[in-house]
Design an enzyme around this catalytic site. Structure first.
Site, PDB file in Angstrom:
ATOM      1  N   ARG A 139       0.850  -1.184   0.000  1.00 38.94           N
ATOM      2  CA  ARG A 139       0.000   0.000   0.000  1.00 38.94           C
ATOM      3  C   ARG A 139       0.887   1.234   0.000  1.00 38.94           C
ATOM      4  O   ARG A 139       1.957   1.231   0.607  1.00 38.94           O
ATOM      5  CB  ARG A 139      -0.874   0.048   1.265  1.00 38.94           C
ATOM      6  CG  ARG A 139      -2.056  -0.879   1.247  1.00 38.94           C
ATOM      7  CD  ARG A 139      -3.159  -0.405   0.300  1.00 38.94           C
ATOM      8  NE  ARG A 139      -4.331  -1.227   0.426  1.00 38.94           N
ATOM      9  CZ  ARG A 139      -4.575  -2.329  -0.300  1.00 38.94           C
ATOM     10  NH1 ARG A 139      -3.735  -2.724  -1.239  1.00 38.94           N
ATOM     11  NH2 ARG A 139      -5.678  -3.023  -0.098  1.00 38.94           N
TER      12      ARG A 139
ATOM     13  N   GLU B 168      -4.518   7.257  -5.341  1.00 37.13           N
ATOM     14  CA  GLU B 168      -4.735   6.581  -6.628  1.00 37.13           C
ATOM     15  C   GLU B 168      -6.237   6.505  -6.922  1.00 37.13           C
ATOM     16  O   GLU B 168      -7.038   6.433  -5.999  1.00 37.13           O
ATOM     17  CB  GLU B 168      -4.111   5.161  -6.595  1.00 37.13           C
ATOM     18  CG  GLU B 168      -4.730   4.257  -5.542  1.00 37.13           C
ATOM     19  CD  GLU B 168      -4.037   2.893  -5.453  1.00 37.13           C
ATOM     20  OE1 GLU B 168      -2.813   2.833  -5.298  1.00 37.13           O
ATOM     21  OE2 GLU B 168      -4.773   1.895  -5.541  1.00 37.13           O
TER      22      GLU B 168
ATOM     23  N   HIS C 248      -1.988  -0.357  -9.960  1.00 39.71           N
ATOM     24  CA  HIS C 248      -2.505  -1.213  -8.883  1.00 39.71           C
ATOM     25  C   HIS C 248      -3.131  -2.480  -9.475  1.00 39.71           C
ATOM     26  O   HIS C 248      -4.338  -2.712  -9.374  1.00 39.71           O
ATOM     27  CB  HIS C 248      -3.531  -0.468  -8.020  1.00 39.71           C
ATOM     28  CG  HIS C 248      -3.805  -1.160  -6.711  1.00 39.71           C
ATOM     29  ND1 HIS C 248      -4.223  -0.495  -5.581  1.00 39.71           N
ATOM     30  CD2 HIS C 248      -3.708  -2.471  -6.349  1.00 39.71           C
ATOM     31  CE1 HIS C 248      -4.390  -1.360  -4.583  1.00 39.71           C
ATOM     32  NE2 HIS C 248      -4.077  -2.574  -5.034  1.00 39.71           N
TER      33      HIS C 248
HETATM   34  C1  8YV Z   1      -7.330  -4.839  -4.935  1.00 39.25           C
HETATM   35  C2  8YV Z   1      -5.629  -5.204  -3.274  1.00 39.25           C
HETATM   36  O1  8YV Z   1      -8.296  -5.201  -4.064  1.00 39.25           O
HETATM   37  O2  8YV Z   1      -5.592  -7.381  -2.387  1.00 39.25           O
HETATM   38  C3  8YV Z   1      -5.534  -6.186  -2.176  1.00 39.25           C
HETATM   39  O3  8YV Z   1      -5.383  -5.743  -1.029  1.00 39.25           O
HETATM   40  O4  8YV Z   1      -5.337  -4.067  -3.122  1.00 39.25           O
HETATM   41  C4  8YV Z   1      -6.084  -5.600  -4.624  1.00 39.25           C
HETATM   42  O5  8YV Z   1      -6.189  -6.943  -4.839  1.00 39.25           O
HETATM   43  C5  8YV Z   1      -7.715  -5.044  -6.348  1.00 39.25           C
HETATM   44  O6  8YV Z   1      -7.058  -4.089  -7.065  1.00 39.25           O
HETATM   45  C6  8YV Z   1      -9.168  -4.953  -6.631  1.00 39.25           C
HETATM   46  O7  8YV Z   1      -9.659  -3.712  -6.388  1.00 39.25           O
END
Ligand code: 8YV
Length: 315
Positions: free
Chosen positions: A234, A263, A281
């Site tokens: 993150r 983002e 992402h």
């Molecule tokens: C997002 C993610 O959820 O697993 C995570 O924590 O950030 C990603 O897998 C994905 O981009 C779908 O929104």
């Protein structure tokens, strides 16, 4: 269960939306122009939230849903869900661990290789005619055999390290405590010391208030002008201003990033840098994994409303 009202925070692939729509009464929050008016109008009957990792569910949303029982996150990271707000109300939270681990590790390693070997620039070199016009592409540095640091040896960090072992890398890691692992990976608790001995530093920590800006100016400077920072976790784990300063002054050699503050709108300073690889992402973004994630989002909601145990509970 078509009488069960679910708030859908962001879009999903069509196959997931079809399955959710066939079973629940879905309310498409992301399409509402006035979000608070949408919640005021429909919030009273909502019993579940289906969200995505980076979107989560904030306190204002949770407080606008007095009958909320469960939040199902499409993603392993649930840092964007206000955990204090859900704990106060005993709301259950689920995520999608395991199914995405290997894809995220694959992309992290691919980003390292692409950046180390200048593959994006090399593609431009061919397309622009520079290969024919100017000759050979500038030489880049080796990746195999170098020193890698893994900041956070959880499921994803472990898979990254396993892959890097295949590149004959000298691997060290930070985590709260040393892990009982096969292999000769070195435990270094302090992130600055880890960065100091790394050519490539992978950030694979799950994010929380405690890890905010764990990669600070000191860590970035310790990685140094020859080092590369790879973030597949993150944005909040990194002090982004310090990162941008270091990339601009070349105090840090390069970075490869899949996540950004604010983002999908990222700091425009990133766009003029030639020593950063930018990804939208997408570390978990394969058809196979996203299908497994979508199934877990649905299965967790179904389990909750059927009175069965949640498959992958967080809280
Ligand atoms: C997002 C993610 O959820 O697993 C995570 O924590 O950030 C990603 O897998 C994905 O981009 C779908 O929104």
């Amino acid at each position: 269960m078509s009488s069960i009202e679910i708030l859908q925070v962001g879009p999903y692939p069509s196959w997931d939306e079809e399955r959710l729509n066939a079973t629940f009464n879905m309310h498409r929050y992301f399409e509402a122009a006035d979000k608070m008016a949408f919640l005021a109008e429909r919030g009273a009957d909502i019993r579940g939230v289906a969200t995505r990792g980076e979107l989560g569910a904030g306190r204002a949303m949770i407080e606008a849903l007095p009958k909320l029982e469960v939040i199902s996150v499409y993603g392993v990271g649930y840092d964007a869900v206000d955990l204090a707000a859900v704990r106060e109300r005993g709301i259950r939270v689920t995520n999608t661990p395991d199914v995405l681990t290997k894809d995220v590790a694959d992309l992290g390693v691919a980003m390292m290789l692409a950046q180390a070997r200048g593959m994006i620039g090399a593609d431009r070199w061919v397309r622009s005619g520079d290969w024919a016009g100017k000759g050979l592409y500038p030489l880049k540095s080796q990746a195999h055999g170098k020193r890698a640091g893994i900041l956070g040896l959880g499921r994803i960090g472990f898979e990254v390290a396993k892959r890097l072992a295949g590149f004959d890398m000298d691997i060290a890691y930070s985590s709260r405590t040393p892990k009982d692992i096969a292999g000769n990976w070195t435990y270094i608790a302090d992130p600055v010391a880890l960065a100091e001995r790394s050519d490539f530093l992978f950030v694979t920590l799950s994010a929380s208030a405690a890890t905010r800006h764990i990669v600070d100016r000191k860590v970035i400077e310790a990685l140094g002008p020859e080092g590369m920072l790879i973030n597949i976790s993150r944005a909040s784990n990194i002090d982004e201003d310090a990162l941008l300063d270091a990339l601009e002054t070349k105090a840090l050699g390069s970075a490869a990033l899949d996540v950004f503050e604010g983002e999908p709108k990222l700091n425009p300073r990133f766009l003029s840098l030639d020593n950063v690889l930018l990804q939208p992402h997408m570390a978990s973004g394969t058809v196979e994994t996203r299908k497994a994630m979508g199934k877990l989002v649905f299965d967790n909601l179904s389990a909750h409303f059927d009175g069965r145990p949640l498959l992958t509970p967080v809280l």
